[in-house]
Design a protein around this motif. Structure first.
Motif, PDB file in Angstrom:
ATOM      1  N   ASN A 132       0.912  -1.156  -0.096  1.00 16.22           N
ATOM      2  CA  ASN A 132       0.102   0.009  -0.011  1.00 16.22           C
ATOM      3  C   ASN A 132       0.781   1.125  -0.123  1.00 16.22           C
ATOM      4  OD1 ASN A 132       0.530   0.935   2.777  1.00 16.22           O
ATOM      5  ND2 ASN A 132      -0.951  -0.548   3.546  1.00 16.22           N
TER       6      ASN A 132
ATOM      7  N   THR B  61       1.804   8.969  -4.084  1.00 14.62           N
ATOM      8  CA  THR B  61       0.682   9.189  -4.916  1.00 14.62           C
ATOM      9  C   THR B  61       0.873   9.694  -6.332  1.00 14.62           C
ATOM     10  OG1 THR B  61      -0.741   8.882  -2.996  1.00 14.62           O
ATOM     11  CG2 THR B  61      -1.849   9.512  -5.078  1.00 14.62           C
TER      12      THR B  61
ATOM     13  N   LEU C 196      -1.641   0.209 -11.226  1.00 20.91           N
ATOM     14  CA  LEU C 196      -2.278  -0.512 -10.002  1.00 20.91           C
ATOM     15  C   LEU C 196      -3.608  -0.180  -9.934  1.00 20.91           C
ATOM     16  CD1 LEU C 196       0.412   1.146  -7.580  1.00 20.91           C
ATOM     17  CD2 LEU C 196       0.313  -0.989  -8.241  1.00 20.91           C
TER      18      LEU C 196
ATOM     19  N   ARG D  32      -6.636   0.299  -7.264  1.00 16.22           N
ATOM     20  CA  ARG D  32      -6.721   1.016  -5.749  1.00 16.22           C
ATOM     21  C   ARG D  32      -8.114   0.894  -5.410  1.00 16.22           C
ATOM     22  NH1 ARG D  32      -3.852   3.696  -9.644  1.00 16.22           N
ATOM     23  NH2 ARG D  32      -2.026   4.743  -9.123  1.00 16.22           N
TER      24      ARG D  32
ATOM     25  N   VAL E 178      -4.267  -2.360  -2.272  1.00 15.46           N
ATOM     26  CA  VAL E 178      -3.887  -1.826  -3.793  1.00 15.46           C
ATOM     27  C   VAL E 178      -3.385  -3.085  -4.279  1.00 15.46           C
ATOM     28  CG1 VAL E 178      -1.991  -0.752  -4.889  1.00 15.46           C
ATOM     29  CG2 VAL E 178      -2.980   0.385  -3.023  1.00 15.46           C
TER      30      VAL E 178
END
Length: 318
Positions: free
Chosen positions: A18, A34, A49, A51, A56
């Motif tokens: 994560n 991010t 990815l 999310r 994740v």
């Protein structure tokens, strides 16, 4: 976009699972993690990815990119290291995991020597016999007894530890002195050592000349920590096997006495392990080399009954 930074960040997100843990491992804000991953996805024009609020996961494209990225980053680190390792003083935080017995009797008493050699390395030592998630917890390496079965780990042998058999006087007063290893399955009890993650109890292997026995301990208590294992033996909970070096103080105090002394217990390898996907940094290299020399010196200076031996080990542990 700094593509190299974005690539390293993406790899760490995949490895830790994560964004929050990746940010902590990289010592940067979560928003930076991010933004870097989003910028990388925009640059590649694909989603790497998936999310959700809870987890994740890696997309198909993300998995392919991750495999190539770790190869590229590993080669780049190796290139940089080949030019700087011979000149640069190792520095930074080094996270190491090891059992309490190794920490108390092997590593901690000699740490001043390591610090004098490498004053710029900050050691974070996690103590315990638990199963470690190396990538998620940002663990650089671990000192382990036995041969790891996890194929994702690289193993370097540091030495071998000869084991001997012990029991507390209070236990022997009640059950008598065992005369043969087979007594441990019939008329005696042992302290069980519960291996992680298999949940199986450590077997005891004995050899005398051409005769050998693998004993599955009969126990009333099992533990998964090396120091607690010794404490249980001192409390009279059963016969235990341990390295003489680890129980030296208890023997000197009369809390434990050797048993089955005419039998030889199987030795176990002492290894440094680290994730195969993680580049072996200079600080890890010097720590491993220091441990190898430390074990060698202890073997040379210790009495024969306490030595780390070179006998072959057959057991597959942990």
């Amino acid at each position: 976009m700094d593509q190299l930074s974005a690539m390293r960040t993406f790899v760490r997100v995949v490895e830790t699972g994560n964004f929050t843990r990746a940010a902590a491992a990289l010592s940067i804000p979560k928003t930076t993690v991010t933004n870097l991953v989003q910028a990388l996805e925009a640059h590649l024009r694909t989603r790497l990815l998936n999310r959700t609020t809870r987890r994740v996961t890696v997309t198909t494209d993300g998995a392919l990119y991750y495999e190539r990225a770790i190869q590229i980053l590993s080669e780049l680190d190796e290139l940089d290291g080949s030019l700087t390792n011979s000149q640069a003083q190792p520095s930074g935080r080094l996270r190491v995991e090891m059992a309490g017995a190794f920490a108390d009797t092997l590593v901690i008493p000699s740490l001043c020597d390591f610090y004098l050699r490498y004053p710029q390395i900050q050691l974070d030592i996690g103590v315990g016999d638990r199963l470690v998630d190396y990538l998620a917890e940002n663990v650089d390496c671990a000192l382990r007894g036995g041969t790891p079965t996890d194929q994702s780990l690289v193993t370097r042998k540091v030495g071998e530890i000869r084991l001997s058999c012990y029991a507390a006087p209070r236990y022997l007063e009640k059950f008598g002195m065992p005369q043969h290893p087979l007594d441990l399955t019939a008329s005696h009890f042992c302290v069980g050592y519960l291996m992680v993650p298999s949940g199986k109890v450590f077997s005891m292997d004995f050899r005398r000349g051409d005769e050998s026995h693998e004993i599955e301990p009969r126990y009333v208590v099992s533990v998964n920590d090396s120091r607690t294992y010794v404490k249980a033996a001192i409390a009279g909970m059963g016969v235990a096997i341990s390295a003489p070096y680890f129980v030296k103080e208890a023997v000197e105090k009369g809390e434990l006495v050797p048993v089955l002394t005419d039998w030889q217990c199987e030795s176990i390898p002492l290894n440094i392990v680290y994730p195969r996907t993680r580049h072996l940094s200079n600080k890890v290299r010097v720590f491993v080399d220091w441990l190898v020399k430390l074990v060698h010196d202890l073997d040379k200076d210790s009495p024969a009954e306490e030595r780390f031996t070179q006998a072959p080990a057959k057991m597959q542990r942990r």
